[in-house]
Design an enzyme around this catalytic site. Structure first.
Site, mmCIF file in Angstrom:
data_model
loop_
_atom_site.group_PDB
_atom_site.id
_atom_site.type_symbol
_atom_site.label_atom_id
_atom_site.label_comp_id
_atom_site.label_asym_id
_atom_site.label_seq_id
_atom_site.Cartn_x
_atom_site.Cartn_y
_atom_site.Cartn_z
ATOM 1 N N ARG A 16 -5.650 -4.438 8.561
ATOM 2 C CA ARG A 16 -6.967 -3.906 8.212
ATOM 3 C C ARG A 16 -7.418 -4.218 6.789
ATOM 4 N NH1 ARG A 16 -5.900 2.016 10.223
ATOM 5 N NH2 ARG A 16 -3.758 1.269 10.021
ATOM 6 N N GLY A 138 1.309 11.499 12.282
ATOM 7 C CA GLY A 138 2.286 12.246 13.059
ATOM 8 C C GLY A 138 2.185 13.718 12.693
ATOM 9 N N ASN A 168 3.112 14.413 8.892
ATOM 10 C CA ASN A 168 4.260 13.703 8.333
ATOM 11 C C ASN A 168 3.753 12.662 7.339
ATOM 12 O OD1 ASN A 168 6.694 12.244 7.984
ATOM 13 N ND2 ASN A 168 6.275 10.980 9.795
ATOM 14 N N ASN A 376 -13.194 -16.168 -47.500
ATOM 15 C CA ASN A 376 -14.483 -15.982 -46.832
ATOM 16 C C ASN A 376 -14.808 -17.250 -46.071
ATOM 17 O OD1 ASN A 376 -17.330 -15.805 -46.231
ATOM 18 N ND2 ASN A 376 -17.338 -14.044 -47.610
ATOM 19 N N ALA A 379 -20.621 -18.773 -42.092
ATOM 20 C CA ALA A 379 -21.153 -18.830 -40.732
ATOM 21 C C ALA A 379 -21.072 -20.246 -40.174
ATOM 22 C CB ALA A 379 -22.605 -18.362 -40.735
ATOM 23 N N TYR A 386 -8.431 -30.221 -32.385
ATOM 24 C CA TYR A 386 -8.033 -31.023 -31.221
ATOM 25 C C TYR A 386 -8.583 -32.430 -31.360
ATOM 26 C CZ TYR A 386 -7.404 -31.970 -26.185
ATOM 27 O OH TYR A 386 -7.030 -32.482 -24.962
ATOM 28 N N ALA A 422 -21.316 -25.982 -48.390
ATOM 29 C CA ALA A 422 -21.842 -25.785 -47.036
ATOM 30 C C ALA A 422 -22.109 -27.127 -46.360
ATOM 31 C CB ALA A 422 -23.122 -24.964 -47.100
HETATM 32 C C1 UD1 Z 1 3.713 6.572 10.245
HETATM 33 C C2 UD1 Z 1 4.474 7.701 10.915
HETATM 34 C C3 UD1 Z 1 3.566 8.934 11.014
HETATM 35 C C4 UD1 Z 1 3.058 9.315 9.642
HETATM 36 C C5 UD1 Z 1 2.370 8.125 8.979
HETATM 37 C C6 UD1 Z 1 2.026 8.470 7.573
HETATM 38 C C7 UD1 Z 1 6.090 6.777 12.470
HETATM 39 C C8 UD1 Z 1 6.362 6.436 13.883
HETATM 40 N N1 UD1 Z 1 4.904 7.291 12.213
HETATM 41 O O1 UD1 Z 1 2.680 6.183 11.129
HETATM 42 O O2 UD1 Z 1 4.273 10.020 11.560
HETATM 43 O O3 UD1 Z 1 2.140 10.398 9.752
HETATM 44 O O4 UD1 Z 1 3.240 6.996 8.979
HETATM 45 O O5 UD1 Z 1 1.292 7.443 6.997
HETATM 46 O O6 UD1 Z 1 6.941 6.632 11.629
HETATM 47 N N2 UD1 Z 1 6.520 -0.528 8.570
HETATM 48 C C9 UD1 Z 1 7.504 -1.492 8.546
HETATM 49 N N3 UD1 Z 1 7.905 -2.056 9.700
HETATM 50 C C10 UD1 Z 1 7.399 -1.710 10.902
HETATM 51 C C11 UD1 Z 1 6.403 -0.723 10.924
HETATM 52 C C12 UD1 Z 1 5.990 -0.136 9.751
HETATM 53 O O7 UD1 Z 1 7.998 -1.844 7.483
HETATM 54 O O8 UD1 Z 1 7.845 -2.278 11.915
HETATM 55 C C13 UD1 Z 1 6.102 0.088 7.311
HETATM 56 C C14 UD1 Z 1 4.661 -0.230 6.945
HETATM 57 O O9 UD1 Z 1 4.590 -1.379 6.137
HETATM 58 C C15 UD1 Z 1 4.230 1.020 6.197
HETATM 59 C C16 UD1 Z 1 5.061 2.125 6.835
HETATM 60 O O10 UD1 Z 1 6.152 1.487 7.451
HETATM 61 O O11 UD1 Z 1 4.559 0.952 4.835
HETATM 62 C C17 UD1 Z 1 4.275 2.949 7.827
HETATM 63 O O12 UD1 Z 1 3.846 2.133 8.890
HETATM 64 P P1 UD1 Z 1 2.505 2.403 9.654
HETATM 65 O O13 UD1 Z 1 2.352 1.401 10.721
HETATM 66 O O14 UD1 Z 1 1.390 2.559 8.699
HETATM 67 O O15 UD1 Z 1 2.843 3.819 10.333
HETATM 68 P P2 UD1 Z 1 1.836 4.788 11.004
HETATM 69 O O16 UD1 Z 1 1.570 4.355 12.386
HETATM 70 O O17 UD1 Z 1 0.678 5.026 10.121
HETATM 71 CA CA CA Z 2 -0.181 4.010 7.989
#
Ligand code: UD1
Ligand code: CA
Length: 454
Positions: A16, A138, A168, A376, A379, A386, A422
């Site tokens: 996004r 979550g 979460n 001094n 101007a 160079y 000057a």
């Molecule tokens: C996740 C949580 C959700 C929480 C939310 C908060 C889970 C299943 N869900 O959802 O409960 O409320 O974050 O923002 O954990 N990432 C990886 N590898 C992956 C997937 C994700 O490294 O395969 C990393 C992303 O880069 C990011 C973070 O994990 O930094 C969260 O991933 P994202 O896809 O944003 O999770 P949400 O679906 O938003």
């Molecule tokens: Ca997220």
């Protein structure tokens, strides 16, 4: 001794953002968001930090720094649980593993400490927050006595669960041995077909363990960035935090909304910053400095009582006390101004050392030059540094006076106390205490007439 071992998830694609740059490298206050999260662990003095990376792998590894980083590649992104599976093997069984997200740049060290301490006698501790609109997050499910029983993701939640506004944040802590056991049991049987880290909560409860939570009062602190609108919103929050800190340290900021700090700024008392100023990189401001509107200052040190007038740009320079700069001055890399020096309007300096009390007041270029004290520079003076291939030095010794509109063709030295007439083009050294000029003598043509139109 139990050590804290953070695992930062940063493999997600960040679709996004609509960007060729990996999401976690987009900057907040001039610093990649992932770097903010890493730096937030600094005061907790952790020995090692694991980063789960995937999307934009090479770029992320090149641009993110930290002496204690371990890199775990998640080639395919199959969910937060799958991400942690890639790194958990790096942890010792009794490490306290704290899961953090690389796209939550405003997380504070104090909150990370609270979360780590929040584990207490429990087996898992979750950082939660309350939001007006919990859509997409979550939700924390609790039983009638308030005990955590599980986390349910938006897409798997029923209508009633979707009304819960305690969510979460994604930040959690548990012992590595427990994570290892739970992670093995994850399955992608859910609405998104992913391995959810959040399922570990239900697993812990099923095993009979206590799950604690720490509530983060300020939900912006734990907000994740998914698009450039959120990036800009959190940029403002980050700016407000930094500018407020500066004001509490005794700096007057005329409009806190119109000062941007993209780096690390320290300033002494009674410094005054007017509107539309950008401070970048490492900037050190002394006391009673005045910065007028529309100035950009990058990687520079500005001494006490300096006055930086409107629309000046200063980069990689060292400015001693009581200097006067601008308006419309351009101070480029390698410029050193000694105390009480003055660089006025439409003057450009580069690799120029300008001595005590010397003045370059108007319309000049001073590059690759060493200027002594009390000189001094008239101007329109240009140091011709160079020759089309190489750069050469100009030296102007103490007390010299350079007449307006002179060109000093480097390499060349103007001796102490010398005066340059000057409009001169100086190609040979000018001796001390004498007048040197190359101007043609003035003459008047008696019978000359202006041409007339035919
Ligand atoms: C996740 C949580 C959700 C929480 C939310 C908060 C889970 C299943 N869900 O959802 O409960 O409320 O974050 O923002 O954990 N990432 C990886 N590898 C992956 C997937 C994700 O490294 O395969 C990393 C992303 O880069 C990011 C973070 O994990 O930094 C969260 O991933 P994202 O896809 O944003 O999770 P949400 O679906 O938003
Ligand atoms: Ca997220």
């Amino acid at each position: 001794m139990i050590s804290l071992f953070p695992i930062i998830l940063a493999a997600g694609q960040g679709t996004r953002m609509r960007s060729a740059l990996p999401k976690v490298l987009h900057t907040i206050a001039g610093k990649p968001m992932l770097q903010h999260v890493i730096d937030a662990f600094e005061p907790l003095s952790v020995a090692r930090i694991a980063i789960v990376y995937g999307h934009g792998a090479e770029q992320v590894r090149q641009q993110i720094t930290g002496k204690q980083l371990l890199w775990a590649l998640q080639a395919e992104q199959k969910g937060t649980g799958h991400a942690v599976q890639q790194a958990i093997g790096l942890a010792q069984d009794n490490d306290l593993v704290l899961i953090a997200y690389g796209d939550v740049p405003l997380i504070r060290s104090e909150t990370l400490t609270e979360l780590a301490q929040g584990l207490g006698q429990a087996t898992l501790c979750i950082l939660t927050t309350k939001v007006a609109n919990p859509k997409g997050y979550g939700r924390l499910l609790r039983d009638t006595s308030g005990k955590v029983v599980a986390i349910v993701e938006e897409k798997d939640a029923n209508v009633e669960q979707r009304l819960i506004n305690e969510i979460n944040t994604g930040f959690m802590v548990a012992r590595a041995s427990d994570w290892k056991r739970w992670l093995k049991q994850l399955t992608p049987q859910n609405a998104q077909g992913e391995y959810y880290l959040t399922d570990c909560v239900g697993l812990a409860v099923a095993e009979g363990w206590l799950v604690n939570t720490v509530l983060c009062e300020d939900s912006q602190e734990v907000e994740g960035i998914n698009n450039r609108v959120q990036l800009a919103q959190l940029e403002r929050v980050a700016q407000r935090r930094q500018v407020e800190q500066l004001m509490l340290n005794g700096v007057t900021v005329v409009d806190p909304m119109r000062l941007d700090i993209r780096g690390k700024v320290t300033a002494q008392m009674d410094t005054y910053i007017d509107v539309n100023v950008v401070l970048q990189g490492d900037v050190v401001l002394g006391k009673n400095v005045v910065i007028e509107p529309n100035c950009v200052i990058k990687d520079s040190t500005i001494g006490d009582f300096c006055h930086i007038k409107a629309n000046s740009v200063i980069e990689s320079a060292i400015i001693a006390d009581d200097c006067d700069i601008g308006p419309f001055a351009r101070i480029r890399a390698g410029t050193v101004l000694e105390a009480e020096a003055k660089v006025g309007n439409f003057v450009e300096t580069k690799k120029a050392h300008i001595g005590f009390g010397s003045k370059v007041s108007h319309l000049s270029y001073i590059g690759d030059a060493t200027i002594g004290a009390n000189v001094n520079v008239g101007a329109g003076t240009i140091t011709c540094n160079y020759d089309g291939v190489n750069k050469h030095q100009t030296v102007i010794e103490d007390g010299a006076f350079i007449g307006s509109c002179s060109q000093l063709v480097a390499p060349v030295t103007v001796g102490a106390g010398a005066t340059i007439g000057a409009g001169s083009t100086i190609t040979k050294n000018a001796p001390p205490d004498k007048l040197t000029l190359t101007r043609a003598p003035q003459k008047t043509i008696d019978n000359w007439k202006r041409p007339v139109k035919e």
